[in-house]
Design a protein around this motif. Structure first.
Motif, PDB file in Angstrom:
ATOM      1  N   ARG A  44       0.862  -1.189   0.000  1.00 30.98           N
ATOM      2  CA  ARG A  44       0.000   0.000   0.000  1.00 30.98           C
ATOM      3  C   ARG A  44       0.901   1.243   0.000  1.00 30.98           C
ATOM      4  N   ILE A  45       0.882   1.987  -1.115  1.00 38.97           N
ATOM      5  CA  ILE A  45       1.689   3.192  -1.243  1.00 38.97           C
ATOM      6  C   ILE A  45       0.771   4.389  -1.498  1.00 38.97           C
ATOM      7  N   ARG A  79       0.876  11.464   8.327  1.00 35.95           N
ATOM      8  CA  ARG A  79       0.533  10.931   9.654  1.00 35.95           C
ATOM      9  C   ARG A  79      -0.531   9.839   9.548  1.00 35.95           C
ATOM     10  N   THR A  80      -1.531  10.055   8.694  1.00 35.91           N
ATOM     11  CA  THR A  80      -2.592   9.064   8.521  1.00 35.91           C
ATOM     12  C   THR A  80      -2.050   7.786   7.894  1.00 35.91           C
ATOM     13  N   ALA A  81      -1.190   7.934   6.893  1.00 34.42           N
ATOM     14  CA  ALA A  81      -0.581   6.748   6.257  1.00 34.42           C
ATOM     15  C   ALA A  81       0.206   5.937   7.267  1.00 34.42           C
ATOM     16  N   THR A  82       0.901   6.614   8.164  1.00 34.95           N
ATOM     17  CA  THR A  82       1.668   5.920   9.199  1.00 34.95           C
ATOM     18  C   THR A  82       0.737   5.231  10.191  1.00 34.95           C
ATOM     19  N   ALA A  83      -0.344   5.915  10.556  1.00 37.83           N
ATOM     20  CA  ALA A  83      -1.286   5.353  11.530  1.00 37.83           C
ATOM     21  C   ALA A  83      -1.943   4.086  11.009  1.00 37.83           C
ATOM     22  N   PHE A  84      -2.260   4.045   9.704  1.00 36.77           N
ATOM     23  CA  PHE A  84      -2.908   2.878   9.118  1.00 36.77           C
ATOM     24  C   PHE A  84      -1.898   1.896   8.514  1.00 36.77           C
ATOM     25  N   ARG A  85      -0.630   2.109   8.834  1.00 35.32           N
ATOM     26  CA  ARG A  85       0.459   1.214   8.450  1.00 35.32           C
ATOM     27  C   ARG A  85       0.553   0.992   6.950  1.00 35.32           C
ATOM     28  N   TRP A  86       0.392   2.060   6.202  1.00 32.39           N
ATOM     29  CA  TRP A  86       0.713   1.968   4.789  1.00 32.39           C
ATOM     30  C   TRP A  86       2.223   1.874   4.665  1.00 32.39           C
ATOM     31  N   ASP A  87       2.682   1.386   3.531  1.00 34.06           N
ATOM     32  CA  ASP A  87       4.097   1.010   3.416  1.00 34.06           C
ATOM     33  C   ASP A  87       5.008   2.145   2.972  1.00 34.06           C
ATOM     34  N   GLY A  88       4.451   3.279   2.559  1.00 31.64           N
ATOM     35  CA  GLY A  88       5.289   4.389   2.152  1.00 31.64           C
ATOM     36  C   GLY A  88       4.485   5.493   1.504  1.00 31.64           C
ATOM     37  N   VAL A  89       5.155   6.625   1.320  1.00 34.52           N
ATOM     38  CA  VAL A  89       4.552   7.789   0.669  1.00 34.52           C
ATOM     39  C   VAL A  89       5.453   8.200  -0.485  1.00 34.52           C
ATOM     40  N   ILE A 108     -10.237   8.680   4.721  1.00 34.08           N
ATOM     41  CA  ILE A 108     -11.301   7.722   4.399  1.00 34.08           C
ATOM     42  C   ILE A 108     -10.792   6.646   3.449  1.00 34.08           C
ATOM     43  N   PHE A 109     -10.079   7.075   2.407  1.00 35.47           N
ATOM     44  CA  PHE A 109      -9.517   6.114   1.450  1.00 35.47           C
ATOM     45  C   PHE A 109      -8.547   5.152   2.136  1.00 35.47           C
ATOM     46  N   MET A 110      -7.627   5.694   2.921  1.00 36.08           N
ATOM     47  CA  MET A 110      -6.596   4.832   3.523  1.00 36.08           C
ATOM     48  C   MET A 110      -7.173   3.878   4.554  1.00 36.08           C
ATOM     49  N   TYR A 111      -8.181   4.331   5.290  1.00 39.01           N
ATOM     50  CA  TYR A 111      -8.823   3.420   6.245  1.00 39.01           C
ATOM     51  C   TYR A 111      -9.546   2.297   5.511  1.00 39.01           C
ATOM     52  N   THR A 112     -10.294   2.651   4.477  1.00 29.58           N
ATOM     53  CA  THR A 112     -11.090   1.656   3.756  1.00 29.58           C
ATOM     54  C   THR A 112     -10.215   0.675   2.991  1.00 29.58           C
ATOM     55  N   LEU A 113      -9.093   1.159   2.453  1.00 31.01           N
ATOM     56  CA  LEU A 113      -8.245   0.329   1.591  1.00 31.01           C
ATOM     57  C   LEU A 113      -7.045  -0.261   2.317  1.00 31.01           C
ATOM     58  N   GLN A 114      -6.941  -0.048   3.618  1.00 28.07           N
ATOM     59  CA  GLN A 114      -5.775  -0.584   4.337  1.00 28.07           C
ATOM     60  C   GLN A 114      -5.720  -2.091   4.218  1.00 28.07           C
ATOM     61  N   HIS A 115      -4.504  -2.625   4.325  1.00 32.86           N
ATOM     62  CA  HIS A 115      -4.316  -4.063   4.194  1.00 32.86           C
ATOM     63  C   HIS A 115      -5.016  -4.791   5.326  1.00 32.86           C
ATOM     64  N   GLU A 116      -5.574  -5.947   4.996  1.00 36.04           N
ATOM     65  CA  GLU A 116      -6.329  -6.713   5.979  1.00 36.04           C
ATOM     66  C   GLU A 116      -5.524  -7.014   7.219  1.00 36.04           C
ATOM     67  N   ASN A 117      -4.231  -7.286   7.050  1.00 34.91           N
ATOM     68  CA  ASN A 117      -3.384  -7.641   8.202  1.00 34.91           C
ATOM     69  C   ASN A 117      -3.198  -6.487   9.167  1.00 34.91           C
ATOM     70  N   ASN A 118      -3.445  -5.250   8.694  1.00 35.42           N
ATOM     71  CA  ASN A 118      -3.227  -4.085   9.552  1.00 35.42           C
ATOM     72  C   ASN A 118      -4.505  -3.576  10.215  1.00 35.42           C
ATOM     73  N   LYS A 119      -5.628  -4.177   9.895  1.00 39.11           N
ATOM     74  CA  LYS A 119      -6.893  -3.721  10.486  1.00 39.11           C
ATOM     75  C   LYS A 119      -6.979  -4.193  11.930  1.00 39.11           C
ATOM     76  N   PRO A 120      -7.472  -3.315  12.834  1.00 38.19           N
ATOM     77  CA  PRO A 120      -7.587  -3.725  14.245  1.00 38.19           C
ATOM     78  C   PRO A 120      -8.617  -4.825  14.400  1.00 38.19           C
ATOM     79  N   ALA A 121      -8.376  -5.691  15.375  1.00 35.83           N
ATOM     80  CA  ALA A 121      -9.298  -6.815  15.601  1.00 35.83           C
ATOM     81  C   ALA A 121     -10.628  -6.315  16.139  1.00 35.83           C
TER      82      ALA A 121
END
Length: 350
Positions: free
Chosen positions: A192-193, A210-220, A337-350
Motif C-alpha cells: 500500500r503506497i 501521519r494518517t498513512a503511518t497510523a494505518f500502516r501503509w508502506d510508504g509515501v 477515508i480512502f486509507m482506512y477503507t483500503l488498508q491491508h487486511e493484516n493491519n486492520k484492528p481486531a
C-alpha cells in the motif's frame, strides 16, 4: 555562562536533492543524482555546497546554555527552519514540541543505536523528558526569547523542547531510472503506497503522512509539485510521522517502474463528476474487498488543481459517496477515508 559561537554541521548527507522552501511552499524540483541538495531558491553550485561543509565549526562540548538570539548557532537553526535548501544541504531539521520529539526518539532508538537527535534545546526551568535523558544527546538550556526565535512560534508557553535532528535515511529523492533492485530498496514491501500529486499545503501533506503511518501503509511517494515534508508546518501536522515511514520524491517514470515490478493497481481519488471521460467507481466495502489482494498505489491530488491529467489517464478513478451536495472533501479528510477503507487486511484492528 558561555555563549555558543561555534557550531558543528555534519558533512555526511543522505539525500540527493531537497524540496523547495519559499513562503508559498513551492514544489520539489529534483535535478541531480549526487548527495548534495538544492532547490531553485538560489543557483545550485556544487563547489559552494562543498565549501559550506568545509566551513563548519565544532560545537564546544562545554556549552550548556544560550541566552542571545544573535548567537551563530541560533541563526543556523533559524535558517534550517526557514530554508529547505539549507536544511537539506546540512541534512538537519528542527522538530518543535515534546510529544513529536519523544515519539521520534523512541521510534529510532528501537531501530538504531545512533541517536537521531543532534542537539536538544530545553526551556529554562523545564526538565528533559525522562526517556531522552541520554548522555549521547547534547542538551542546551535556552530562555524564552531564544526558544521563540528558534521555533518561530510567538507563544512559547507550550514549547519546552526543540530537537535538532538528522533527516532520516528513509527519505530519498530519485531522478534516475529505477532498476528492479532500486525499486525494492525504496519500499521493501510496497503493498500500500500513498502517492501525492502536487500537494502544496504543508498542513494537508503532514496530515496525510501521519494518517498513512497510523494505518500502516508502506510508504509515501511525492510527485512533482509537493511541498517539503520537513517544512515546519508539515512537521507540526504529521507529529513526527515523516521520521517513521519511507518517503520518496520522484516522478511518474518511477511510479511506472514500481507498478511494473510489483504488479500494482493504480487508484486515484476523484470527485464523481459527469464531465469525466473515464468512469469513476464508488468507494465501498465491496470495492475494497475486490482489491484487497492487490498491491496498490493510491493517488491524491491537491484541492485546488485536483489530479494532474497524467494521473487521470494512468489510474482507475474512485470517488467517496456523499449524501450532501458538496462536490469534494478536503484532501486530508478524503485521504483518511480512502486509507482506512483500503488498508491491508493484516493491519486492520481486531
Amino acid at each position: 555562562m558561555q555563549c555558543l559561537n561555534k557550531f558543528f554541521i555534519s558533512a555526511s548527507l543522505s539525500l540527493s536533492n531537497p524540496p523547495n522552501s519559499q513562503t508559498k511552499n513551492p514544489p520539489f524540483r529534483p535535478t541531480c543524482r549526487n548527495r548534495i541538495h538544492k532547490t531553485h531558491e538560489s543557483p545550485y553550485d556544487e563547489t559552494v555546497c562543498k565549501i559550506a561543509s568545509k566551513k563548519a565549526f565544532p560545537l564546544p562540548p562545554n556549552v550548556e546554555s544560550i541566552t542571545s538570539t544573535s548567537n551563530p548557532f541560533v541563526k543556523h537553526c533559524v535558517k534550517l527552519r526557514q530554508s529547505s535548501s539549507y536544511r537539506h544541504l546540512h541534512g538537519s531539521v528542527l522538530v518543535v514540541g515534546t510529544t513529536p520529539v519523544r515519539e521520534i526518539y523512541r521510534f529510532h532508538k528501537s531501530e538504531s543505536d545512533r541517536p537521531i537527535i543532534e542537539c536538544l534545546f530545553v526551556l529554562d526551568n523545564c526538565c528533559i523528558p525522562e526517556e531522552m535523558d541520554d548522555k549521547a544527546v547534547h542538551v542546551i538550556q535556552v530562555n524564552s526569547e531564544v526558544m521563540r526565535k528558534i521555533s518561530g512560534i510567538q507563544s512559547v508557553d507550550s514549547v519546552e523542547v526543540i530537537a535538532l535532528m538528522r533527516i532520516p535515511s528513509t527519505f530519498r529523492i530519485v531522478n534516475n531510472s529505477l532498476h528492479d533492485e532500486d525499486c525494492r530498496a525504496l519500499f521493501s514491501f510496497p503493498h500500500r503506497i500513498l502517492v501525492l500529486d502536487g500537494i502544496q499545503d504543508p498542513g494537508n501533506l503532514g496530515t496525510l503522512v501521519r494518517t498513512a503511518t497510523a494505518f500502516r501503509w508502506d510508504g509515501v511517494f511525492l510527485l512533482p509539485g509537493c511541498c517539503d515534508p520537513f517544512n515546519d508546518k508539515a512537521l507540526r501536522a504529521c507529529r513526527g510521522a515523516c521520521f517513521q515511514i519511507p518517503i520518496v520524491s520522484g516522478n511518474w517514470e518511477h511510479i511506472g517502474a514500481l507498478r511494473e515490478e510489483f504488479e500494482m493497481k493504480m487508484l486515484a481519488g476523484h470527485p464523481a463528476t459527469s464531465d469525466d471521460l473515464n468512469p469513476v467507481m464508488k468507494l465501498s466495502k465491496d470495492f475494497a474487498e475486490s482489491v484487497a489482494g492487490w498491491p496498490l498505489c493510491l493517488v491524491l491530488g491537491s484541492e485546488g488543481a485536483g489530479l494532474s491529467q497524467f494521473s487521470r489517464r494512468a489510474c482507475e478513478l474512485v470517488s467517496i459517496p456523499m449524501a450532501g451536495e458538496f462536490e469534494s472533501l478536503n484532501v486530508s479528510v478524503a485521504g483518511g477515508i480512502f486509507m482506512y477503507t483500503l488498508q491491508h487486511e493484516n493491519n486492520k484492528p481486531a
